[in-house]
Structure formats: C-alpha cells, structure tokens
Design an enzyme around this catalytic site. Structure first.
Site, short mmCIF file in Angstrom:
data_model
loop_
_atom_site.label_atom_id
_atom_site.label_comp_id
_atom_site.label_asym_id
_atom_site.label_seq_id
_atom_site.Cartn_x
_atom_site.Cartn_y
_atom_site.Cartn_z
N ARG A 172 2.97 -4.92 16.44
CA ARG A 172 1.46 -4.48 16.52
C ARG A 172 0.57 -5.36 16.85
O ARG A 172 -0.49 -5.11 17.44
CB ARG A 172 1.20 -3.93 15.04
CG ARG A 172 2.12 -2.92 14.58
CD ARG A 172 1.79 -2.67 12.99
NE ARG A 172 2.42 -3.73 12.20
CZ ARG A 172 1.97 -3.92 10.93
NH1 ARG A 172 1.69 -2.89 10.27
NH2 ARG A 172 2.44 -5.13 10.13
N HIS B 258 5.30 -12.76 7.23
CA HIS B 258 5.55 -11.63 6.88
C HIS B 258 6.84 -11.28 5.99
O HIS B 258 7.61 -12.16 6.09
CB HIS B 258 5.86 -10.38 8.12
CG HIS B 258 5.80 -9.13 7.76
ND1 HIS B 258 6.62 -8.16 7.52
CD2 HIS B 258 4.54 -8.20 7.75
CE1 HIS B 258 6.26 -7.26 7.15
NE2 HIS B 258 4.96 -6.91 7.65
N SER C 64 0.93 -1.24 -0.01
CA SER C 64 0.00 -0.07 -0.05
C SER C 64 0.76 1.26 -0.04
O SER C 64 0.41 2.26 -0.61
CB SER C 64 -0.98 0.18 1.36
OG SER C 64 -0.18 -0.24 2.32
N HIS D 27 -2.09 -8.95 1.70
CA HIS D 27 -1.95 -7.48 2.66
C HIS D 27 -3.16 -7.16 3.54
O HIS D 27 -3.32 -7.84 4.58
CB HIS D 27 -1.68 -6.39 1.58
CG HIS D 27 -1.07 -5.21 2.08
ND1 HIS D 27 -0.42 -5.03 3.15
CD2 HIS D 27 -0.79 -3.90 1.46
CE1 HIS D 27 -0.04 -3.82 3.27
NE2 HIS D 27 -0.27 -3.10 2.49
N ASP E 192 -2.68 -8.39 11.50
CA ASP E 192 -3.97 -8.75 11.07
C ASP E 192 -4.55 -9.76 11.86
O ASP E 192 -5.66 -10.07 11.86
CB ASP E 192 -3.93 -8.86 9.81
CG ASP E 192 -3.73 -7.85 8.63
OD1 ASP E 192 -4.29 -6.64 8.78
OD2 ASP E 192 -2.69 -7.85 8.07
N1 CMX Z 1 0.43 -19.70 5.93
C1 CMX Z 1 0.90 -20.90 5.10
N2 CMX Z 1 2.02 -20.79 3.93
C2 CMX Z 1 2.80 -19.47 4.22
C3 CMX Z 1 2.26 -18.26 5.14
C4 CMX Z 1 1.27 -18.64 6.14
N3 CMX Z 1 0.93 -17.55 6.88
N4 CMX Z 1 3.29 -17.51 5.30
C5 CMX Z 1 4.11 -17.66 4.04
N5 CMX Z 1 3.98 -19.20 3.66
C6 CMX Z 1 4.47 -19.64 2.71
C7 CMX Z 1 4.46 -18.98 1.28
O1 CMX Z 1 3.13 -19.07 0.74
C8 CMX Z 1 5.59 -19.55 0.49
O2 CMX Z 1 5.15 -20.86 0.26
P1 CMX Z 1 5.56 -21.29 -1.55
O3 CMX Z 1 7.16 -21.34 -1.36
O4 CMX Z 1 4.98 -22.46 -1.43
O5 CMX Z 1 4.94 -20.27 -2.55
C9 CMX Z 1 6.68 -19.89 1.61
O6 CMX Z 1 5.85 -19.93 2.65
C10 CMX Z 1 7.57 -18.57 1.80
O7 CMX Z 1 6.87 -17.41 1.90
P2 CMX Z 1 7.71 -16.41 2.88
O8 CMX Z 1 9.14 -15.92 2.21
O9 CMX Z 1 7.68 -16.69 4.35
O10 CMX Z 1 6.71 -15.29 2.66
P3 CMX Z 1 6.38 -14.10 1.74
O11 CMX Z 1 7.41 -12.68 1.94
O12 CMX Z 1 6.48 -14.69 0.43
O13 CMX Z 1 5.06 -13.58 1.93
C11 CMX Z 1 3.13 -13.21 3.25
C12 CMX Z 1 4.58 -12.84 3.31
C13 CMX Z 1 2.62 -12.15 4.16
C14 CMX Z 1 2.25 -12.75 1.96
C15 CMX Z 1 2.96 -14.54 3.61
O14 CMX Z 1 3.41 -14.73 4.82
C16 CMX Z 1 1.34 -14.69 3.79
O15 CMX Z 1 0.75 -15.21 2.88
N6 CMX Z 1 0.69 -14.34 4.82
C17 CMX Z 1 -0.59 -14.97 5.12
C18 CMX Z 1 -1.32 -13.78 4.72
C19 CMX Z 1 -1.31 -12.27 5.62
O16 CMX Z 1 -1.54 -12.56 6.68
N7 CMX Z 1 -0.97 -11.26 5.14
C20 CMX Z 1 -0.76 -9.92 5.86
C21 CMX Z 1 0.54 -9.54 6.13
C22 CMX Z 1 0.52 -8.26 6.89
C23 CMX Z 1 -0.19 -7.14 6.05
O17 CMX Z 1 0.31 -6.57 5.03
O18 CMX Z 1 -1.10 -6.67 6.62
#
Ligand code: CMX
Length: 439
Positions: free
Chosen positions: A327, A318, A241, A271, A373
């Site tokens: 937070r 994250h 964002s 996000h 979140d």
């Molecule tokens: N549940 C399951 N799998 C997860 C996970 C979760 N909460 N977080 C990461 N992973 C997985 C990824 O999907 C990725 O899998 P693949 O290699 O199979 O594609 C792997 O772990 C590596 O990812 P990462 O390097 O740990 O995380 P990223 O930096 O790529 O992504 C985020 C970060 C936030 C998108 C991810 O942790 C996620 O999807 N979390 C759940 C959604 C969420 O809570 N988002 C809110 C974030 C805060 C905000 O911006 O408001």
C-alpha cells in the site's frame, strides 16, 4: 432483492452449509499452538478467527479475495478517463468474491447515492462537538448517533430468526457506507472550513462525491481518493480496527455499534492515527532542521533523536508484514506518476532510504519497512488537504468497506460470540514450572 444482495446470498449460503459440515467433521482438528510470547505479546499471529474478505501475507502483503493490490488496480472497473480503481468494485469483490462489471459498480454507486441522506439530528450531534474534539472522536460519535436507524436493531426487536441476521446487516452495511463520506466531509468542513458545508452532487461515484463534499474538485485528487479508499479498505481480521469491529459485532451489536468500536481502535497512534503522526513528525523535523530539503544525514540524525527519546518512528514497522507495505508502494507509484517533484513527497522518499537501515540496526524491530501510513499524508498535503488531524477519518471511511463486508459474512455464517480465554501471570508461571518438571 437487489442484485448485489441476491449474489451475496447465492455465494454465502453454500459456504454456510459447508462451514457447518466442516465444523461437525473436523472441529477437533488442531490448527495452531500458542506460545508464552504470543500470550503475553498481544496474541501475535495466533490463528483464531475467520475473515473472508482478505488475507495478509508477511512477504507479499494484502490480497483481497486472492487479488493483490497491483492486480486490483488492473482488474477493478474504473471511472471514465481514470486509471485508478473504483472502491465500489472492491466492496463488491469482498462481499461476493467476484470482480464486478462496470454496470455492477455503476449500480452500486447509484445505490450508495440513494442511501446517502443523513438525518439532521446526526449533523446536530457533530455540531455540538467543540472543534478541539478530535475528528476521529467526532466521527465515531456521529456513527453512534446514526445507530437508531439500524435496520438490524429494529428487526431484532421485532423478533428475528438467526437464519435471517445477514439480511438487515446487509442493509445497515450499505446504508452506513453510503453515509460515511457525508459525515466525514461534514466534520472536515465544520472543523477546518468554518462550517462552510458542500452538498453532495448527483451522479458521481462514491469517492468522487466524497472529494466534492470535502471541497476538492481537481480530477487528480478524485483519482487519489479512489485509490486511497481502495487500498485502505481491509487488512485481514487481526488488525485492531477489524478485530474490534468483529468482536463488538459478535455480541450481535449492529453495524453502527460495531463499526464505531472499530473506529475507536483505528484512532490509536500505533494503528490508523499513525498517518497523522507521520506528518506531525516530518513537520517537526523540517522545523528543527530548518529546511524543506533535508539531507539523508540530517534525516538520520532526526530519526536517532526520536529513538533516543524512547519514541517510535511513525509509519514504520508492522505486526505482520516483513517487507515494504504494497500500500506504501502503490502510493509511491501514484506520486511518481503525478507529483514526483513535490518537496514533501521527496522527504518521504528520503526517509524511506534512511529509516529501514537504522531500525534494522536496532536488532529488535521485526519489520523496519514503511507501512501504509508513511506515505498518505504527503500526497494529501500536495493537493491542499493539509489538516493532519483529519487523515485518520479518511482511513476510517475506507476501512468500513472491508470490516462491514466481513460483518455481513460473519452474520450469514452464524459466527458466534467471541470469547477467548485469559489467564493470570501466576497461571503462566505455574505452566512453566509444570513444564520444567515434566522434562
Ligand atoms: N520505531 C521504533 N521502534 C519500533 C518501531 C518503529 N517504527 N516499530 C517497532 N519498534 C520497536 C517496538 O516498539 C518494540 O520495542 P520494545 O521491545 O522496546 O517494546 C520492538 O521494536 C519490537 O516490536 P515489533 O515486534 O517489531 O512490532 P510490534 O508488532 O510490536 O508493533 C507496530 C507493530 C506497528 C505497532 C510498530 O511497528 C510501531 O509502533 N510502528 C510505528 C507506529 C505505526 O506506524 N503504526 C501504524 C501501523 C499500520 C497501521 O495499522 O495503520
């Protein structure tokens, strides 16, 4: 000139001069290399942007102008009888680098009140949306509908010197932040309360008035909203964002166009929409297990089902943080103080006990800990704000404080059009082969 604008100018102009000098003398100095994994993997952690208002440390979490969240709770001015900080204070801090006085924030609350009126045409645009339009989509549409009143766009049309871009951007920023709670609560009451709207009240601070217009008068909810609006405001520049607002703004789109771009990025489930997803996920779990008091074993089974279905556990993980999000911890602290026995809050805490171990065990999740979140929905539900589809709008109102304070800085520093370089996969493979041949 108003006192905040005067102070911002006094702080920013010397930085602008220093920035020019640094660029001239050290412009060729290398600050980072880019790995193939970063190029393909969403530009993770590449240092490539200036962001003045906050800085994120993977272990410590966010610092706003050097202040951690616990320090902000301690040092920012409070409303009479409240122990949570006023978000006006954080905005002042992000814009100027100074912790404001009580008088400063009282002035800013009044200034937001003075600028809060929303034109009926904008409300008519919201009314024109059917209730199946997501509240975040309505929010972004409403922000765009306010764009004709952009002071920057008008001044630019009249012929504005580059040196003065910051001034109408500041005006747009204050106008927009002032109006966002009005727009957001209008959307809430339209979609979830049969269009039974509540007029703003005179003499309230920004978050208190927001709580009032949403229809929640309990003092604890007002405290919660002040805290919520403070902790969601900024998370340095690389998050989607913030970066989207910055990118759109770099084309000299005004604050309305830029912030709408930021809101659209916030609307994604990876996000800001994750706060909605967390509540939906818990609701489904409660329904499936058949109790509001699930055991840790039952929660673990449900987490494993989510993962087996190829889905993420919302509220966990994250891109930068490698520890529980401060937070999240702050919301836990609030809940421990105000609502420790709430069933929903208890579930969130049990999920916190269970999920990091499971995600950590997968071996691929960089950060198994909760993010912001994971907790917010549970507290809102306790106070009666149960409509999860609205939660990301609350996040968006708060996020405006950070990304728009930064937009003022971007304008005063004269930051240019963003234009990173993309390459094709073919280019990447050529690079790898050339690299092999050289070694
Ligand atoms: N549940 C399951 N799998 C997860 C996970 C979760 N909460 N977080 C990461 N992973 C997985 C990824 O999907 C990725 O899998 P693949 O290699 O199979 O594609 C792997 O772990 C590596 O990812 P990462 O390097 O740990 O995380 P990223 O930096 O790529 O992504 C985020 C970060 C936030 C998108 C991810 O942790 C996620 O999807 N979390 C759940 C959604 C969420 O809570 N988002 C809110 C974030 C805060 C905000 O911006 O408001």
């Amino acid at each position: 000139m108003d006192p905040l604008k005067e102070l911002f100018k006094a702080k920013a102009f010397p930085v602008r001069d220093e920035l020019k000098a640094v660029l001239k003398e050290h412009g060729e100095l290398k600050i980072a290399d880019v790995k193939v994994s970063q190029l393909i993997g969403g530009m993770r952690s590449i240092k490539s942007m200036l962001w003045e208002t906050s800085l994120l440390d993977p272990e410590e979490g966010i610092r706003f102008r050097g202040y951690s969240i616990p320090q902000l709770i301690e040092e920012l001015p409070k409303a009479e009888g409240d122990t949570e900080p006023l978000p006006e204070g954080l905005f002042w801090l992000m814009l100027t680098g100074d912790i404001p006085s009580k008088e400063n924030v009282t002035w800013l609350s009044a200034e937001f009140e003075r600028r809060a009126e929303v034109r009926p045409e904008v409300l008519a645009v919201i009314d024109a949306c059917t209730n199946d339009v997501h509240p975040m989509t309505m929010f972004s549409i409403a922000v765009l509908a306010m764009q004709p009143s952009s002071v920057f766009a008008q001044k630019y049309d009249e012929g504005l010197s580059k040196a003065d871009y910051w001034d109408p951007t500041y005006e747009d920023t204050l106008n927009l932040i002032a109006k966002l709670p009005v727009i957001a609560s209008y959307i809430y009451r339209k979609v979830f309360k049969n269009g039974d709207h509540i007029a703003p009240k005179k003499g309230l601070d920004w978050a208190a008035n927001f709580a009032h217009m949403l229809g929640f008068e309990a003092p604890d909810f007002t405290s919660l909203l002040r805290l919520y609006m403070t902790i969601h405001a900024d998370h340095e520049g690389g998050n989607a964002s913030a970066h989207a607002t910055h990118l759109v703004g770099s084309t000299l789109s005004d604050a309305y166009l830029s912030f709408s771009g930021g809101l659209n990025a916030l609307s994604g489930p990876l996000h800001g929409l994750a706060n909605q997803e967390v509540v939906n996920w818990i609701n489904e779990m409660v329904e499936q297990i058949g109790t509001k008091k699930p055991t840790k074993e039952q929660i673990a089974d449900y987490v494993n089902t989510t993962l087996a279905a190829g889905q993420v556990v919302p509220g966990y993980g994250h891109a930068v943080l490698r520890k529980p999000d401060p937070r999240f911890s702050e919301q836990k602290r609030f809940s421990e103080q105000y609502i420790p026995d709430d069933d929903y809050v208890q579930i969130v805490w049990k999920v916190f006990d269970v999920v990091p171990g499971i995600l950590g065990g997968l071996g691929k999740v960089a950060n198994p800990w909760p993010n912001v979140d994971a907790h917010s929905g549970a507290i809102l539900i306790h106070y009666g704000l149960t409509e999860a589809r609205f939660y990301t709008v609350l996040f968006g109102v708060s996020r405006a404080l950070g990304v728009l304070a930064q937009l003022c800085w971007s304008r005063v520093l004269g930051l240019p059009l963003e234009r990173p370089k993309s390459i094709t996969f073919e280019n990447v493979k050529d690079f790898i082969n050339n690299n092999k041949n050289q070694n």
